[in-house]
Design a protein around this motif. Structure first.
Motif, PDB file in Angstrom:
ATOM      1  N   GLU A   1      19.239   4.103  14.751  1.00 56.12           N
ATOM      2  CA  GLU A   1      18.482   3.770  13.547  1.00 56.12           C
ATOM      3  C   GLU A   1      17.220   4.622  13.401  1.00 56.12           C
ATOM      4  O   GLU A   1      16.754   4.881  12.308  1.00 56.12           O
ATOM      5  CB  GLU A   1      18.098   2.286  13.561  1.00 56.12           C
ATOM      6  CG  GLU A   1      19.275   1.360  13.322  1.00 56.12           C
ATOM      7  CD  GLU A   1      20.035   1.071  14.625  1.00 56.12           C
ATOM      8  OE1 GLU A   1      19.704   1.699  15.657  1.00 56.12           O
ATOM      9  OE2 GLU A   1      20.942   0.228  14.606  1.00 56.12           O
ATOM     10  N   HIS A   2      16.638   5.037  14.535  1.00 53.39           N
ATOM     11  CA  HIS A   2      15.452   5.897  14.551  1.00 53.39           C
ATOM     12  C   HIS A   2      14.295   5.261  13.786  1.00 53.39           C
ATOM     13  O   HIS A   2      13.597   5.899  12.991  1.00 53.39           O
ATOM     14  CB  HIS A   2      15.784   7.272  13.973  1.00 53.39           C
ATOM     15  CG  HIS A   2      14.839   8.350  14.456  1.00 53.39           C
ATOM     16  ND1 HIS A   2      14.766   9.584  13.870  1.00 53.39           N
ATOM     17  CD2 HIS A   2      13.936   8.375  15.466  1.00 53.39           C
ATOM     18  CE1 HIS A   2      13.847  10.315  14.484  1.00 53.39           C
ATOM     19  NE2 HIS A   2      13.333   9.600  15.473  1.00 53.39           N
ATOM     20  N   THR A   3      14.070   3.981  14.056  1.00 51.79           N
ATOM     21  CA  THR A   3      12.916   3.281  13.491  1.00 51.79           C
ATOM     22  C   THR A   3      11.628   3.792  14.120  1.00 51.79           C
ATOM     23  O   THR A   3      10.630   4.011  13.434  1.00 51.79           O
ATOM     24  CB  THR A   3      13.046   1.771  13.748  1.00 51.79           C
ATOM     25  OG1 THR A   3      14.344   1.333  13.349  1.00 51.79           O
ATOM     26  CG2 THR A   3      11.996   0.986  12.993  1.00 51.79           C
ATOM     27  N   VAL A   4      11.662   3.971  15.439  1.00 46.48           N
ATOM     28  CA  VAL A   4      10.503   4.494  16.174  1.00 46.48           C
ATOM     29  C   VAL A   4      10.593   6.019  16.154  1.00 46.48           C
ATOM     30  O   VAL A   4      11.569   6.596  16.640  1.00 46.48           O
ATOM     31  CB  VAL A   4      10.473   3.980  17.618  1.00 46.48           C
ATOM     32  CG1 VAL A   4       9.235   4.510  18.344  1.00 46.48           C
ATOM     33  CG2 VAL A   4      10.502   2.453  17.650  1.00 46.48           C
TER      34      VAL A   4
ATOM     35  N   GLN B   1      11.173  -6.109  12.422  1.00 47.06           N
ATOM     36  CA  GLN B   1      10.324  -6.246  11.240  1.00 47.06           C
ATOM     37  C   GLN B   1      10.226  -4.931  10.477  1.00 47.06           C
ATOM     38  O   GLN B   1      10.311  -4.915   9.244  1.00 47.06           O
ATOM     39  CB  GLN B   1       8.926  -6.715  11.657  1.00 47.06           C
ATOM     40  CG  GLN B   1       8.847  -8.190  12.008  1.00 47.06           C
ATOM     41  CD  GLN B   1       7.421  -8.600  12.336  1.00 47.06           C
ATOM     42  OE1 GLN B   1       6.702  -7.902  13.054  1.00 47.06           O
ATOM     43  NE2 GLN B   1       6.999  -9.746  11.817  1.00 47.06           N
ATOM     44  N   ALA B   2      10.050  -3.835  11.199  1.00 44.69           N
ATOM     45  CA  ALA B   2       9.955  -2.529  10.541  1.00 44.69           C
ATOM     46  C   ALA B   2      11.215  -2.243   9.743  1.00 44.69           C
ATOM     47  O   ALA B   2      11.149  -1.775   8.595  1.00 44.69           O
ATOM     48  CB  ALA B   2       9.716  -1.438  11.589  1.00 44.69           C
ATOM     49  N   ARG B   3      12.358  -2.507  10.335  1.00 42.53           N
ATOM     50  CA  ARG B   3      13.619  -2.266   9.626  1.00 42.53           C
ATOM     51  C   ARG B   3      13.727  -3.149   8.393  1.00 42.53           C
ATOM     52  O   ARG B   3      14.217  -2.711   7.340  1.00 42.53           O
ATOM     53  CB  ARG B   3      14.793  -2.529  10.567  1.00 42.53           C
ATOM     54  CG  ARG B   3      14.925  -1.512  11.685  1.00 42.53           C
ATOM     55  CD  ARG B   3      16.013  -1.913  12.664  1.00 42.53           C
ATOM     56  NE  ARG B   3      16.106  -0.994  13.796  1.00 42.53           N
ATOM     57  CZ  ARG B   3      16.813  -1.211  14.887  1.00 42.53           C
ATOM     58  NH1 ARG B   3      17.507  -2.348  15.014  1.00 42.53           N
ATOM     59  NH2 ARG B   3      16.846  -0.318  15.862  1.00 42.53           N
TER      60      ARG B   3
ATOM     61  N   LEU C   1       0.814  -1.219   0.000  1.00 40.60           N
ATOM     62  CA  LEU C   1       0.000   0.000   0.000  1.00 40.60           C
ATOM     63  C   LEU C   1       0.850   1.274   0.000  1.00 40.60           C
ATOM     64  O   LEU C   1       0.307   2.376   0.062  1.00 40.60           O
ATOM     65  CB  LEU C   1      -0.931   0.015   1.214  1.00 40.60           C
ATOM     66  CG  LEU C   1      -2.100  -0.981   1.164  1.00 40.60           C
ATOM     67  CD1 LEU C   1      -2.805  -1.038   2.512  1.00 40.60           C
ATOM     68  CD2 LEU C   1      -3.081  -0.605   0.063  1.00 40.60           C
ATOM     69  N   GLY C   2       2.169   1.133  -0.043  1.00 37.55           N
ATOM     70  CA  GLY C   2       3.042   2.295  -0.116  1.00 37.55           C
ATOM     71  C   GLY C   2       3.183   3.048   1.189  1.00 37.55           C
ATOM     72  O   GLY C   2       3.601   4.208   1.195  1.00 37.55           O
ATOM     73  N   MET C   3       2.869   2.409   2.303  1.00 39.25           N
ATOM     74  CA  MET C   3       2.973   3.081   3.599  1.00 39.25           C
ATOM     75  C   MET C   3       4.423   3.171   4.044  1.00 39.25           C
ATOM     76  O   MET C   3       5.251   2.331   3.674  1.00 39.25           O
ATOM     77  CB  MET C   3       2.138   2.331   4.648  1.00 39.25           C
ATOM     78  CG  MET C   3       0.651   2.392   4.378  1.00 39.25           C
ATOM     79  SD  MET C   3      -0.326   1.388   5.522  1.00 39.25           S
ATOM     80  CE  MET C   3      -1.998   1.885   5.029  1.00 39.25           C
ATOM     81  N   ASN C   4       4.722   4.175   4.857  1.00 36.28           N
ATOM     82  CA  ASN C   4       6.089   4.293   5.386  1.00 36.28           C
ATOM     83  C   ASN C   4       6.152   4.142   6.907  1.00 36.28           C
ATOM     84  O   ASN C   4       7.231   4.124   7.487  1.00 36.28           O
ATOM     85  CB  ASN C   4       6.725   5.630   4.974  1.00 36.28           C
ATOM     86  CG  ASN C   4       5.961   6.845   5.477  1.00 36.28           C
ATOM     87  OD1 ASN C   4       5.230   6.796   6.443  1.00 36.28           O
ATOM     88  ND2 ASN C   4       6.139   7.972   4.786  1.00 36.28           N
TER      89      ASN C   4
ATOM     90  N   HIS D   1       8.864   2.750   9.430  1.00 36.58           N
ATOM     91  CA  HIS D   1       8.983   3.333  10.763  1.00 36.58           C
ATOM     92  C   HIS D   1       7.789   2.933  11.614  1.00 36.58           C
ATOM     93  O   HIS D   1       6.802   2.387  11.105  1.00 36.58           O
ATOM     94  CB  HIS D   1       9.101   4.855  10.669  1.00 36.58           C
ATOM     95  CG  HIS D   1      10.362   5.301  10.005  1.00 36.58           C
ATOM     96  ND1 HIS D   1      11.560   5.408  10.666  1.00 36.58           N
ATOM     97  CD2 HIS D   1      10.615   5.646   8.714  1.00 36.58           C
ATOM     98  CE1 HIS D   1      12.495   5.804   9.825  1.00 36.58           C
ATOM     99  NE2 HIS D   1      11.945   5.962   8.629  1.00 36.58           N
ATOM    100  N   ILE D   2       7.893   3.216  12.903  1.00 42.34           N
ATOM    101  CA  ILE D   2       6.854   2.843  13.857  1.00 42.34           C
ATOM    102  C   ILE D   2       6.479   4.052  14.704  1.00 42.34           C
ATOM    103  O   ILE D   2       7.347   4.807  15.141  1.00 42.34           O
ATOM    104  CB  ILE D   2       7.322   1.711  14.800  1.00 42.34           C
ATOM    105  CG1 ILE D   2       7.540   0.407  14.033  1.00 42.34           C
ATOM    106  CG2 ILE D   2       6.324   1.493  15.933  1.00 42.34           C
ATOM    107  CD1 ILE D   2       8.169  -0.695  14.878  1.00 42.34           C
ATOM    108  N   CYS D   3       5.192   4.213  14.924  1.00 43.84           N
ATOM    109  CA  CYS D   3       4.685   5.028  16.029  1.00 43.84           C
ATOM    110  C   CYS D   3       4.040   4.041  16.989  1.00 43.84           C
ATOM    111  O   CYS D   3       3.047   3.391  16.634  1.00 43.84           O
ATOM    112  CB  CYS D   3       3.668   6.058  15.545  1.00 43.84           C
ATOM    113  SG  CYS D   3       2.785   6.904  16.892  1.00 43.84           S
ATOM    114  N   PHE D   4       4.626   3.869  18.165  1.00 46.71           N
ATOM    115  CA  PHE D   4       4.056   2.953  19.148  1.00 46.71           C
ATOM    116  C   PHE D   4       2.922   3.636  19.898  1.00 46.71           C
ATOM    117  O   PHE D   4       3.004   4.817  20.254  1.00 46.71           O
ATOM    118  CB  PHE D   4       5.115   2.491  20.145  1.00 46.71           C
ATOM    119  CG  PHE D   4       5.951   1.329  19.667  1.00 46.71           C
ATOM    120  CD1 PHE D   4       5.358   0.185  19.140  1.00 46.71           C
ATOM    121  CD2 PHE D   4       7.330   1.379  19.761  1.00 46.71           C
ATOM    122  CE1 PHE D   4       6.131  -0.885  18.704  1.00 46.71           C
ATOM    123  CE2 PHE D   4       8.115   0.309  19.335  1.00 46.71           C
ATOM    124  CZ  PHE D   4       7.515  -0.825  18.805  1.00 46.71           C
TER     125      PHE D   4
END
Length: 526
Positions: free
Chosen positions: A164-167, A75-77, A43-46, A82-85
């Motif tokens: 990494e700043h995934t979150v 998994q996100a990486r 779906l092209g989400m980031n 990216h993740i917003c928890f």
């Protein structure tokens, strides 16, 4: 500096969350999440919005388990996302579903809110008799435990992810507040309600009425300068009292987390829908209580609406007051989702947009969905699902344009119109204007949207769908306009790639019945 630059950044660059929020239970398992990440990628989400629950993080008091958090970050990486928890601590939808067993099983230590005096659990007479219980925002033991758990979560995220700043963001609690009554009615709450309102808060409310909800403003202006809550705030006193308590609680949780790792933090609201406090969660961050939350929760960066109602645009208007950046962490997956995504970025310069339960995007909506989402079944756009391919196109196109978009956030060089607001059909850029016609026999679809971004003095990118576009001169000394170049294409790695040159019949009738990215160059003359 624009709002965008102060809210979310990735690699020191402004970032828009083209996101989706998962069904709450799905993020409790990395195995269940694997195909969901794949769908998000398709779906092209980031970014994904993923719950982290207090009960799984701290199953026994003082014993923390970060296995799931680490798995979700990995998994996100792996998918380059990216993740917003979402911290489901004391509140989830105004209840305490996700509090640990050791909290829920000890109501003497961790108080339950008394909707009715002396009762720790009740049935909501005005909400289909639903059994209801929640934790009290007045309980010191609860806020201490909740804050400690959240701080440990933030410390761990910093230790494993700061580089990494995934979150990239945190939501603190979920749709907080109290149902069944406008405020708590325990002996403790009753005594607080009869005490004098803190003088600084009372003065703050009197000095900040300019954008206040009219009903709340009337109550504030009619109240006394000092005294008990009803003396100062009249008919709005109970909701303001509850909001003061809930916001103070959540700010303590957020502050504890920020001390460990200073990520942007938001709270989300179950909307009031014009009802009385208690039918919706009283004390939550609804727009009518935003002044209270601004005062009580300085560690919260964004107040965000969960929008499942038809008056989508009006809700967005409410949540952009007081300089609040717009993020929509939950909205429905029906046929308006794609146009609304484009509109909130182009018109409100939103920092994020996330359909809830996006795993179901493209699937047939059920009767339960219709109820939850406030669907008007007479409107085919609200009763039909969002087309997956089109939603993916919107996301990928917006992602490819992100440097251009965010560089124009906070300026008049990025605008949008949508079919839901037919009276707003013009975008003005100095000497140039665009009239967008959506209610036309030549437009075969009714989910029209158009975003325009100025990239040079006489050059624009347009995202257009379900509309006709008519550029015009806004300079009375140079009333004539020509289209020098019109191209359909895409942006790859920051550069325009033409797919088709449209300087033929397509210039005479700029009509679009599928999502299209255009580059247009204009010329005006006497």
């Amino acid at each position: 500096m624009s709002k965008m630059q102060s809210i979310i950044q990735v690699n020191s660059e402004p970032f828009i969350m083209l996101a989706g929020e998962v069904h709450n239970s799905n993020s409790s398992s990395v195995e269940v999440m694997e195909p969901i990440w794949q769908k998000a990628e398709n779906l092209g989400m980031n970014t994904l919005l993923l719950p982290v629950t207090w009960e799984m993080l701290e199953p026994a008091e003082g014993e923390f388990d970060f296995t799931l958090v680490d798995g979700l970050i990995r998994q996100a990486r792996g998918y380059g996302m990216h993740i917003c928890f979402l911290w489901f601590g004391a509140w989830k939808n105004a209840q305490c579903y996700y509090a640990p067993e050791w909290v829920k099983s000890n109501p003497q230590r961790f108080w339950r809110a008394e909707v009715q005096k002396g009762k720790k659990k009740t049935n909501l007479a005005n909400f289909y008799g639903m059994p209801y219980t929640t934790l009290s925002s007045h309980c010191e033991a609860t806020v201490e435990a909740d804050s400690r758990a959240f701080a440990m979560l933030m410390r761990h995220i910093r230790e494993v992810d700061e580089k990494e700043h995934t979150v990239i963001m945190m939501q603190v609690e979920n749709e907080s507040g109290l149902q069944g009554a406008a405020r708590e009615h325990s002996d403790y709450a009753e005594k607080l309600f009869q005490k004098e309102v803190p003088s600084e808060f009372a003065e703050y409310m009197r000095q900040n009425v300019a954008e206040m909800n009219p009903e709340v403003r009337t109550a504030v202006e009619a109240g006394k300068e000092s005294g008990a809550w009803e003396d100062v705030f009249g008919l709005a006193a109970e909701e303001i009292f509850q909001a003061y308590s809930v916001a103070k609680y959540i700010d303590r949780v957020a502050a504890a987390g920020k001390q460990e790792y200073n990520l942007p933090m938001m709270v989300n609201a179950w909307l009031d829908k014009g009802q009385e406090a208690g039918l919706y969660p009283s004390g939550g961050p609804v727009a009518r209580m935003m002044e209270v939350w601004k005062y009580c929760a300085p560690h919260i960066d964004v107040f965000a609406p969960d929008i499942y109602v038809q008056n989508f645009c009006e809700v967005c208007d409410e949540y952009t007051k007081l300089g609040n950046p717009l993020i929509i962490p939950e909205t429905a997956v029906h046929g308006h989702a794609g146009p609304r995504l484009v509109y909130v970025i182009g018109h409100y310069h939103a920092a994020g947009f996330a359909p809830f339960g996006f795993e179901d995007l493209g699937q047939t909506l059920t009767a339960a969905d219709s109820y939850l989402f406030g669907v008007d079944t007479s409107d085919p756009l609200l009763s039909t699902p969002q087309n997956e391919e089109e939603y993916a196109w919107y996301n990928r196109t917006l992602h490819s344009m992100m440097p251009v978009l965010v560089s124009r956030y906070g300026t008049e060089n990025l605008q949008a119109v949508i079919s839901e607001r037919p009276e707003q059909d013009m975008m003005m850029f100095g000497q140039y204007g665009f009239k967008i016609m959506m209610d036309s026999p030549l437009c075969t679809r009714k989910d029209g949207v158009c975003l325009a971004v100025k990239v040079d003095e006489d050059e624009f990118y347009l995202i257009a769908n379900g509309c006709m576009v008519a550029p015009f001169s806004a300079n009375p000394k140079k009333p004539h306009l020509d289209i020098l170049a019109l191209e359909e294409g895409e942006i790859r790695e920051g550069r325009w790639h033409m797919r088709r040159r449209l300087n033929g019949d397509e210039v005479a009738a700029m009509r679009y019945n599928r999502p299209t990215l255009l580059r247009i160059k204009l010329f005006i003359y006497e």
